[in-house]
Design an enzyme around this catalytic site. Structure first.
Site, mmCIF file in Angstrom:
data_model
loop_
_atom_site.group_PDB
_atom_site.id
_atom_site.type_symbol
_atom_site.label_atom_id
_atom_site.label_comp_id
_atom_site.label_asym_id
_atom_site.label_seq_id
_atom_site.Cartn_x
_atom_site.Cartn_y
_atom_site.Cartn_z
ATOM 1 N N PHE A 49 11.776 14.739 10.644
ATOM 2 C CA PHE A 49 10.681 13.789 10.836
ATOM 3 C C PHE A 49 11.036 12.787 11.932
ATOM 4 C CE2 PHE A 49 8.726 13.944 6.292
ATOM 5 C CZ PHE A 49 7.884 14.968 6.693
ATOM 6 N N GLN B 133 15.212 16.826 5.879
ATOM 7 C CA GLN B 133 13.781 16.589 6.092
ATOM 8 C C GLN B 133 13.562 15.294 6.871
ATOM 9 O OE1 GLN B 133 11.422 15.315 2.621
ATOM 10 N NE2 GLN B 133 9.973 16.958 3.097
ATOM 11 N N GLN C 181 5.135 2.524 12.304
ATOM 12 C CA GLN C 181 5.956 3.692 12.034
ATOM 13 C C GLN C 181 7.171 3.213 11.231
ATOM 14 O OE1 GLN C 181 6.754 6.646 11.238
ATOM 15 N NE2 GLN C 181 6.132 7.599 13.171
ATOM 16 N N SER D 39 0.839 -1.191 0.000
ATOM 17 C CA SER D 39 0.000 0.000 0.000
ATOM 18 C C SER D 39 0.875 1.242 0.000
ATOM 19 C CB SER D 39 -0.927 -0.002 1.214
ATOM 20 O OG SER D 39 -0.196 -0.230 2.414
ATOM 21 N N GLU E 271 0.987 5.590 0.915
ATOM 22 C CA GLU E 271 0.375 6.655 1.697
ATOM 23 C C GLU E 271 0.633 8.026 1.084
ATOM 24 O OE1 GLU E 271 0.397 6.329 5.980
ATOM 25 O OE2 GLU E 271 1.308 8.333 6.093
ATOM 26 N N LYS F 202 -5.432 -1.608 21.578
ATOM 27 C CA LYS F 202 -5.980 -1.225 20.269
ATOM 28 C C LYS F 202 -6.425 -2.455 19.486
ATOM 29 C CE LYS F 202 -2.415 1.441 19.016
ATOM 30 N NZ LYS F 202 -1.609 2.413 18.231
ATOM 31 N N ARG G 64 -4.665 7.936 17.237
ATOM 32 C CA ARG G 64 -4.871 8.935 18.278
ATOM 33 C C ARG G 64 -4.661 10.332 17.706
ATOM 34 N NH1 ARG G 64 -0.820 10.720 23.017
ATOM 35 N NH2 ARG G 64 0.012 11.743 21.162
ATOM 36 N N GLY G 65 -3.540 10.527 17.008
ATOM 37 C CA GLY G 65 -3.214 11.832 16.452
ATOM 38 C C GLY G 65 -2.516 12.720 17.463
ATOM 39 N N ASP G 66 -2.151 13.906 17.033
ATOM 40 C CA ASP G 66 -1.432 14.864 17.869
ATOM 41 C C ASP G 66 -2.339 16.019 18.266
ATOM 42 O OD1 ASP G 66 1.036 13.473 17.634
ATOM 43 O OD2 ASP G 66 1.292 14.335 15.631
ATOM 44 N N ALA H 258 -3.325 17.146 12.303
ATOM 45 C CA ALA H 258 -3.537 17.246 13.749
ATOM 46 C C ALA H 258 -4.836 17.980 14.066
ATOM 47 C CB ALA H 258 -2.362 17.976 14.401
#
Length: 281
Positions: free
Chosen positions: A212, A208, A172, A12, A14, A161, A103-105, A48
């Site tokens: 990250f 970069q 990740q 896949s 992203e 989860k 969850r996100g930031d 976010a």
């Protein structure tokens, strides 16, 4: 790795939702090129606190309309149950059946977490409201979440989860294959047996990538970091070295039985396509 060898490999790609007309056209071109590789799905990130909510929706619906499977990210920090329910209904009405639940930031300046604080709460909410209508993907951190109190705490959070109703997992990104292998071993010891697909970040611009990695807790092994630093502004050498490193990583993961690869493309097809071709996929 025995738990992972049971699953047929899936691949896949992203994307992030573009902000400009030029970005939209670039992503369309990237998508056309990567679609030739016949991925299982394209995922689209979610900013976010829902900062890209509309653009994420527009992008995944366009992908779906083109005949490809799309999986929007959905983060719960700063959201209400009504907001989440409304987004899920829009995705469902648009034919989307795959969600990446995160969850996100907490966005800068936002003081309230919202109704949801952890991803397992979001997964549980999706199952409660929509049953099995969505395939739910969640995230994992082979090198452990940067906010985790300990390795064991992070594993227990991850297990929650999965037990809440996750079908599969995307990790990740990492550059140390042993981190993934050790993570899978720890998951197996805890009875976790869902597919855990490695996240892959091609190496393009070192500055970069360093930013990250420092922010998300992904380790760049010292020998790779020093080599990349040594190339300075020599972008061709950085790309060539990066292709060798990431291709070798992918080959090792697949040979050991990883159930596929998920490429963080940054809306560009070139490096991902080259790695794919080198792997003979």
């Amino acid at each position: 790795m025995e738990s992972q060898k049971r699953f047929a490999p899936t691949f896949s790609f992203e994307f992030f939702p573009p902000q400009t007309r030029e970005g939209i056209e670039k992503l369309r071109a990237t998508r056309r090129q990567l679609a030739q590789l016949n991925p299982k799905f394209f995922s689209v990130t979610f900013g976010a606190g829902g900062s890209t909510r509309d653009r994420t929706l527009e992008t995944v619906l366009e992908i779906q309309a083109e005949g490809y499977a799309a999986a929007p990210h959905l983060s719960c920090i700063g959201s209400t149950s009504e907001n989440i329910r409304s987004m899920l209904q829009k995705y469902h009405d648009g034919g989307i059946r795959h969600i990446v639940a995160l969850r996100g930031d907490l966005p800068s300046g936002m003081a309230q977490w919202g109704e949801f604080r952890y991803a397992d709460e979001l997964v549980r909410f999706i199952r409660k409201e929509f049953g099995s209508a969505f395939h739910i993907e969640v995230a994992s951190y082979p090198e452990y979440h940067p906010q985790a109190g300990s390795a064991q705490d992070d594993l227990l959070n991850f297990k929650r989860k999965v037990e809440a109703g996750a079908d599969s997992v995307i990790t990740q990104y990492f550059y140390n294959a042993d981190a993934y292998f050790n993570f899978i071993e720890a998951c197996e010891a805890m009875g976790i047996g869902v597919p855990i697909v490695p996240g892959i970040m091609p190496i393009n611009k070192f500055s970069q990538l360093a930013r990250f990695s420092d922010s998300c807790g992904a380790e760049i092994p010292r020998w790779i970091r020093k080599k990349l630093e040594g190339y300075g502004d020599d972008s061709a050498s950085i790309r060539a070295f990066g292709l060798d490193v990431v291709t070798d990583l992918c080959d090792r993961l697949l040979s050991a039985g990883a159930p596929g690869l998920h490429f963080y493309t940054l809306n560009s097809a070139g490096l991902t396509t080259t790695i794919w071709q080198r792997l003979g996929l």
